[in-house]
Design an enzyme around this catalytic site. Structure first.
Site, mmCIF file in Angstrom:
data_model
loop_
_atom_site.group_PDB
_atom_site.id
_atom_site.type_symbol
_atom_site.label_atom_id
_atom_site.label_comp_id
_atom_site.label_asym_id
_atom_site.label_seq_id
_atom_site.Cartn_x
_atom_site.Cartn_y
_atom_site.Cartn_z
ATOM 1 N N ASP A 197 0.835 -1.201 0.000
ATOM 2 C CA ASP A 197 0.000 0.000 0.000
ATOM 3 C C ASP A 197 0.874 1.258 0.000
ATOM 4 O O ASP A 197 1.784 1.402 0.807
ATOM 5 C CB ASP A 197 -0.902 -0.016 1.245
ATOM 6 N N THR A 248 -7.367 3.893 -1.364
ATOM 7 C CA THR A 248 -7.018 2.498 -1.092
ATOM 8 C C THR A 248 -8.094 1.504 -1.511
ATOM 9 O O THR A 248 -7.845 0.591 -2.299
ATOM 10 C CB THR A 248 -6.695 2.334 0.399
ATOM 11 N N ASN A 278 -13.240 5.517 0.015
ATOM 12 C CA ASN A 278 -13.036 4.848 1.305
ATOM 13 C C ASN A 278 -14.198 5.097 2.257
ATOM 14 O O ASN A 278 -14.364 4.394 3.249
ATOM 15 C CB ASN A 278 -11.752 5.336 1.959
ATOM 16 N N HIS A 294 1.899 8.657 5.025
ATOM 17 C CA HIS A 294 0.900 9.595 5.559
ATOM 18 C C HIS A 294 1.481 10.408 6.723
ATOM 19 O O HIS A 294 1.310 11.636 6.790
ATOM 20 C CB HIS A 294 -0.326 8.837 6.046
ATOM 21 N N ASP A 322 -1.521 0.333 -4.641
ATOM 22 C CA ASP A 322 -2.821 0.885 -5.007
ATOM 23 C C ASP A 322 -2.728 2.319 -5.501
ATOM 24 O O ASP A 322 -3.602 2.795 -6.230
ATOM 25 C CB ASP A 322 -3.779 0.787 -3.822
#
Length: 419
Positions: A44, A79, A100, A215, A256
């Site tokens: 990810d 994601t 999401n 993040h 992703d």
């Protein structure tokens, strides 16, 4: 010598001969007895240029020996939409996992989050593991968004744990960040140690630490690079474990989406453009999706629609065609997309921050996703840029499933690299 004793010594000698075969010979013998499996690995938030940081000896080798190229995520570059796209061959607008976080007019008062397991939200199309199961190919997932959902089933109460009907992989695990990357790799290897009758032939594996670091710290931060190096070590454990089992495997390694740097000085404040009471802001961040308050539609559209500094807004029906997004009923009436590296919020930030985010224009270089195909099915190749809807037809090829009509993806880009 008694016959029983003589027989026992003969068996012991045979066992010793097998035990002390050279390791390489044992591995070759085992490999000859095992057909290749297909393992779909998601890292990810892994940008392709993370391979240039000098901390990925395993992934870089797999890329050099196999097929690799820049992969474009679907919009929005989030994601859940993109994981579901890669296992269905449909873009989010068609498969229904459009964000999401979602609402659906058919289920007022409910909100989809990344913890939602109600099949209602997922039932539009079967994923690749159900295609495989229906063809008699055993599957196992550790993990993948949606793989814990009983596709085709229903819940009497959306909050209940029990699902009525539906299908899942033969083996699957409930996602938990507490399960380390090493434990996840060991889970895959343990499944492959099983007897042939219950050994999966298609497996998925998911790592989230690179996304989490991106993040929190931003893609350029050294701690994100450390997370990249850690995933590479786990991939090394997987490759080594497969070799020790003598298990040939076609690895399809993807991400992703990518990651872009963000900070508190780059924020578009909606509250400075219109009264916040005029809207119901459903999502904010790299893009904003919102509902005008009743009777405020014209005022909201006048204030928001069109280009602004670091943001552009559209009615859902007028989102640019290249995004392939805007017809699904789960998409709110107005979408505002931030310039890459900027964020959209209702109010100005109350404190300084710096980090990373995704969800931007899927054509932005920072959103590019990783793709590596490695194993007996792949010839070395450098692929041109392609869309991630093409991963699904590739998986069907690797599993020996017939081509599927009506999907958004194609295996054309892989034709020259598949043996």
């Amino acid at each position: 010598m008694r016959p029983i004793l003589k027989l026992g010594l003969a068996v012991l000698a045979a066992l010793q001969t097998c035990t002390f075969l050279p390791a390489a010979a044992q591995t070759v013998a085992a490999a000859e007895a095992r057909a290749p499996v297909t393992i779909l690995v998601s890292i990810d938030g892994f940008r392709p240029d993370y391979l240039d940081r000098g901390v990925t000896p395993v992934l870089s080798r797999l890329a050099a020996e196999g097929a690799t190229g820049p992969m474009r995520p679907s919009f929005p570059s989030k994601t859940y939409p993109n994981h579901w796209t890669q296992v269905t061959g449909l873009r989010p607008d068609r498969h229904g996992i459009v964000a999401n976080k979602m609402e659906d007019p058919a289920r007022p008062g409910e909100t989809f989050t990344m913890a939602t397991e109600d099949p209602f939200w997922w039932n539009a199309v079967p994923p690749i593991w159900l295609d495989a199961e229906r063809a008699g190919i055993r599957t196992a997932t550790l993990f993948w968004p949606g793989s814990n959902v009983a596709i085709g089933g229903r819940k009497e109460n959306p909050k209940d744990w029990e699902t009525i009907g539906g299908e899942r992989p033969s083996d699957w695990a409930q996602f938990s960040q507490a399960i380390s990357g090493e434990q996840r790799v060991n889970g895959i290897l343990d499944w492959l140690r099983r007897p042939g009758a219950i050994r999966p032939r298609f497996l998925t594996l998911y790592f989230d630490v690179v996304d989490s670091a991106g993040h929190e710290f931003g893609p350029a931060d050294g701690r994100t690079t450390e997370a990249v190096a850690q995933v590479d070590k786990w991939m090394g454990q997987l490759v080594t474990g497969l070799a020790e089992l003598g298990q040939p495997a076609n690895l399809v390694i993807v991400s992703d989406h990518g990651m872009a740097s963000t900070q508190s000085s780059r924020v578009v404040v909606l509250g400075q453009m219109l009264p916040l009471d005029d809207i119901r802001l459903f999502e904010s961040g790299t893009y904003a999706s919102l509902f005008p308050a009743p009777g405020k539609e014209a005022a909201v559209e006048k204030a928001l629609l069109g280009k602004h500094a670091h943001m552009e807004c559209w009615r859902k029906s007028e989102i640019p065609a290249r995004f392939h997004y805007g017809t699904n009923p789960r998409i709110p009436p107005i979408l505002c997309l931030a310039e890459t590296g900027w964020l959209i919020q209702d109010k100005a930030p109350s404190k300084r921050f710096a980090g990373g985010n995704h969800g931007y224009d899927n054509f932005a270089p920072e959103m590019a996703a990783l793709f590596i195909g490695h194993g007996p099915a792949f010839r070395p190749a450098r692929l041109p840029a392609f869309d991630n809807v093409d991963v699904y037809p590739l998986l069907r090829d690797l599993l020996g499933l017939p081509a599927k009509t009506g999907i958004d993806g194609t295996d054309t880009v892989f034709k020259g690299t598949l043996r």
